[in-house]
Scaffold this motif. Structure first.
Motif, PDB file in Angstrom:
ATOM      1  N   SER A  25       0.835  -1.157   0.025  1.00 42.89           N
ATOM      2  CA  SER A  25      -0.037  -0.091   0.046  1.00 42.89           C
ATOM      3  C   SER A  25       0.812   1.289  -0.063  1.00 42.89           C
ATOM      4  O   SER A  25       0.428   2.317  -0.525  1.00 42.89           O
ATOM      5  N   MET A  26       1.988   1.128   0.516  1.00 42.81           N
ATOM      6  CA  MET A  26       2.895   2.342   0.328  1.00 42.81           C
ATOM      7  C   MET A  26       3.404   2.527  -0.790  1.00 42.81           C
ATOM      8  O   MET A  26       3.461   3.767  -1.334  1.00 42.81           O
ATOM      9  N   ASP A  27       3.476   1.537  -1.672  1.00 38.24           N
ATOM     10  CA  ASP A  27       4.181   1.608  -2.921  1.00 38.24           C
ATOM     11  C   ASP A  27       2.751   2.442  -3.811  1.00 38.24           C
ATOM     12  O   ASP A  27       3.108   3.260  -4.688  1.00 38.24           O
ATOM     13  N   SER A  28       1.675   1.912  -3.552  1.00 37.07           N
ATOM     14  CA  SER A  28       0.588   2.511  -4.162  1.00 37.07           C
ATOM     15  C   SER A  28       0.272   3.788  -3.876  1.00 37.07           C
ATOM     16  O   SER A  28      -0.109   4.859  -4.704  1.00 37.07           O
ATOM     17  N   PHE A  29       0.461   4.206  -2.765  1.00 32.56           N
ATOM     18  CA  PHE A  29       0.367   5.576  -2.177  1.00 32.56           C
ATOM     19  C   PHE A  29       1.065   6.357  -2.894  1.00 32.56           C
ATOM     20  O   PHE A  29       0.803   7.652  -3.524  1.00 32.56           O
ATOM     21  N   GLY A  30       2.418   6.001  -3.019  1.00 38.29           N
ATOM     22  CA  GLY A  30       3.622   6.838  -3.904  1.00 38.29           C
ATOM     23  C   GLY A  30       3.008   6.864  -5.101  1.00 38.29           C
ATOM     24  O   GLY A  30       3.134   7.870  -6.085  1.00 38.29           O
ATOM     25  N   LEU A  34       0.965  10.205  -8.740  1.00 38.89           N
ATOM     26  CA  LEU A  34       1.771  10.198 -10.299  1.00 38.89           C
ATOM     27  C   LEU A  34       0.626   9.824 -11.046  1.00 38.89           C
ATOM     28  O   LEU A  34       0.938   9.254 -11.989  1.00 38.89           O
ATOM     29  N   THR A  35      -0.589  10.409 -10.800  1.00 41.25           N
ATOM     30  CA  THR A  35      -1.577  10.018 -11.905  1.00 41.25           C
ATOM     31  C   THR A  35      -1.344  10.446 -13.131  1.00 41.25           C
ATOM     32  O   THR A  35      -0.564  11.770 -13.027  1.00 41.25           O
ATOM     33  N   SER A  36      -2.040  10.201 -14.215  1.00 44.82           N
ATOM     34  CA  SER A  36      -1.805  10.532 -15.568  1.00 44.82           C
ATOM     35  C   SER A  36      -2.035  12.134 -15.791  1.00 44.82           C
ATOM     36  O   SER A  36      -1.507  12.826 -16.255  1.00 44.82           O
ATOM     37  N   SER A 152      -6.823   1.072  -1.898  1.00 45.76           N
ATOM     38  CA  SER A 152      -7.279   2.181  -1.024  1.00 45.76           C
ATOM     39  C   SER A 152      -6.156   3.305  -0.704  1.00 45.76           C
ATOM     40  O   SER A 152      -6.602   4.457  -0.693  1.00 45.76           O
ATOM     41  N   ALA A 153      -5.021   3.044  -0.661  1.00 42.72           N
ATOM     42  CA  ALA A 153      -3.889   3.921  -0.784  1.00 42.72           C
ATOM     43  C   ALA A 153      -3.746   4.815  -1.843  1.00 42.72           C
ATOM     44  O   ALA A 153      -3.185   5.876  -1.686  1.00 42.72           O
ATOM     45  N   TRP A 154      -4.004   3.923  -2.959  1.00 34.39           N
ATOM     46  CA  TRP A 154      -3.856   4.712  -4.382  1.00 34.39           C
ATOM     47  C   TRP A 154      -4.931   5.887  -4.314  1.00 34.39           C
ATOM     48  O   TRP A 154      -4.828   6.920  -5.100  1.00 34.39           O
ATOM     49  N   ALA A 155      -6.180   5.428  -3.820  1.00 36.35           N
ATOM     50  CA  ALA A 155      -7.227   6.637  -3.860  1.00 36.35           C
ATOM     51  C   ALA A 155      -7.092   7.662  -3.269  1.00 36.35           C
ATOM     52  O   ALA A 155      -7.641   8.676  -3.753  1.00 36.35           O
ATOM     53  N   ALA A 157      -4.249   8.992  -2.290  1.00 35.53           N
ATOM     54  CA  ALA A 157      -3.026  10.071  -2.655  1.00 35.53           C
ATOM     55  C   ALA A 157      -3.118  11.019  -3.355  1.00 35.53           C
ATOM     56  O   ALA A 157      -2.414  12.140  -3.207  1.00 35.53           O
ATOM     57  N   PRO A 158      -4.120  10.993  -4.473  1.00 37.10           N
ATOM     58  CA  PRO A 158      -3.917  12.416  -5.356  1.00 37.10           C
ATOM     59  C   PRO A 158      -4.629  13.787  -4.698  1.00 37.10           C
ATOM     60  O   PRO A 158      -3.893  14.768  -5.150  1.00 37.10           O
ATOM     61  N   SER A 159      -5.196  13.471  -3.701  1.00 29.87           N
ATOM     62  CA  SER A 159      -5.504  14.724  -2.819  1.00 29.87           C
ATOM     63  C   SER A 159      -4.363  15.231  -2.262  1.00 29.87           C
ATOM     64  O   SER A 159      -4.106  16.462  -2.150  1.00 29.87           O
ATOM     65  N   PHE A 160      -3.404  14.347  -1.901  1.00 32.30           N
ATOM     66  CA  PHE A 160      -2.076  14.866  -1.268  1.00 32.30           C
ATOM     67  C   PHE A 160      -1.289  15.413  -2.151  1.00 32.30           C
ATOM     68  O   PHE A 160      -0.550  16.250  -1.984  1.00 32.30           O
ATOM     69  N   SER A 161      -1.232  14.642  -3.360  1.00 34.55           N
ATOM     70  CA  SER A 161      -0.349  15.179  -4.318  1.00 34.55           C
ATOM     71  C   SER A 161      -0.643  16.513  -5.034  1.00 34.55           C
ATOM     72  O   SER A 161       0.017  17.375  -5.228  1.00 34.55           O
ATOM     73  N   GLY A 162      -1.970  16.832  -5.076  1.00 34.44           N
ATOM     74  CA  GLY A 162      -2.381  17.958  -5.707  1.00 34.44           C
ATOM     75  C   GLY A 162      -2.261  19.403  -4.616  1.00 34.44           C
ATOM     76  O   GLY A 162      -1.647  20.259  -4.982  1.00 34.44           O
ATOM     77  N   TYR A 163      -2.398  18.774  -3.409  1.00 34.65           N
ATOM     78  CA  TYR A 163      -2.020  19.792  -2.330  1.00 34.65           C
ATOM     79  C   TYR A 163      -0.428  20.288  -2.476  1.00 34.65           C
ATOM     80  O   TYR A 163      -0.016  21.323  -2.249  1.00 34.65           O
TER      81      TYR A 163
END
Length: 189
Positions: A25-30, A34-36, A152-155, A157-163
């Motif tokens: 899940s850590m890998d998926s969070f990372g 990096l979404t397209s 779940s972790a991937w879902a 992460a994008p909010s953290f990424s955008g922030y």
């Protein structure tokens, strides 16, 4: 059938599955950093890449991803599943972290595409590794648990990424995603 209890896991499988799902899940969070869409936005904002070029970049990236699945098979036969997971993932993450340092669009695209040739090699090897370390009757349950943890972790992460992109820097998701994924590689190994 419907209503059946999931198979009970042996204590050894339960312990391994808990660790493996957490690390995965850590890998998926990372990866969620990096979404397209975010990478496309980065290419647009950083270099002014237009939609047509971004489409070509991502077509080539996904073709490279598909090829990497086939490459993973041959490499795993030579160096093993775990080594293939780690020793293809580490350079892909170092390339990811290097992309923001590119001075031109062509160099950034080249780094990105080279990364995409390596980044997916851990997927078939991770799945093969997981099913090889649990009892055959536990395989479906084990892969389901790991996939739920990863998704779940991937879902989230994008909010953290955008922030991070808005509060820190345009390139923050590339750094954060790459660093998180490098920690995963270290823990996995």
């Amino acid at each position: 059938g419907i209503g059946q209890k999931p198979p009970s896991l042996s204590p050894a499988s339960r312990k391994m599955l808990t660790r493996f799902a957490g690390i995965s899940s850590m890998d998926s969070f990372g990866g969620g950093f990096l979404t397209s869409a975010l990478i496309s936005y980065w290419f647009f904002k950083r270099f002014g890449a237009d939609e047509a070029l971004i489409g070509v970049i991502f077509f080539l990236a996904r073709a490279a991803n598909a090829g990497s699945y086939l490459g993973a098979i041959a490499l795993a036969r030579r160096i093993g599943l775990l080594n293939t997971m780690v020793w293809t993932h580490v350079p892909s993450n170092l390339l990811l972290i290097a992309i923001p340092f590119a001075l031109t669009l062509s160099v950034a695209v080249a780094l990105f595409l080279i990364r995409e040739c390596l980044v997916e090699m851990d997927i078939p090897t991770r799945q093969s590794y997981l099913v090889s370390v649990v009892h055959p009757s536990e395989r479906t349950f084990a892969t389901g648990v790991v996939n739920v943890a990863r998704t779940s972790a991937w879902a989230i992460a994008p909010s953290f990424s955008g922030y991070a992109m808005s509060a820190l820097s345009l390139s923050a998701p590339l750094y954060c995603g790459g660093l998180i994924k490098l920690v995963y590689d270290g823990l996995l190994y």
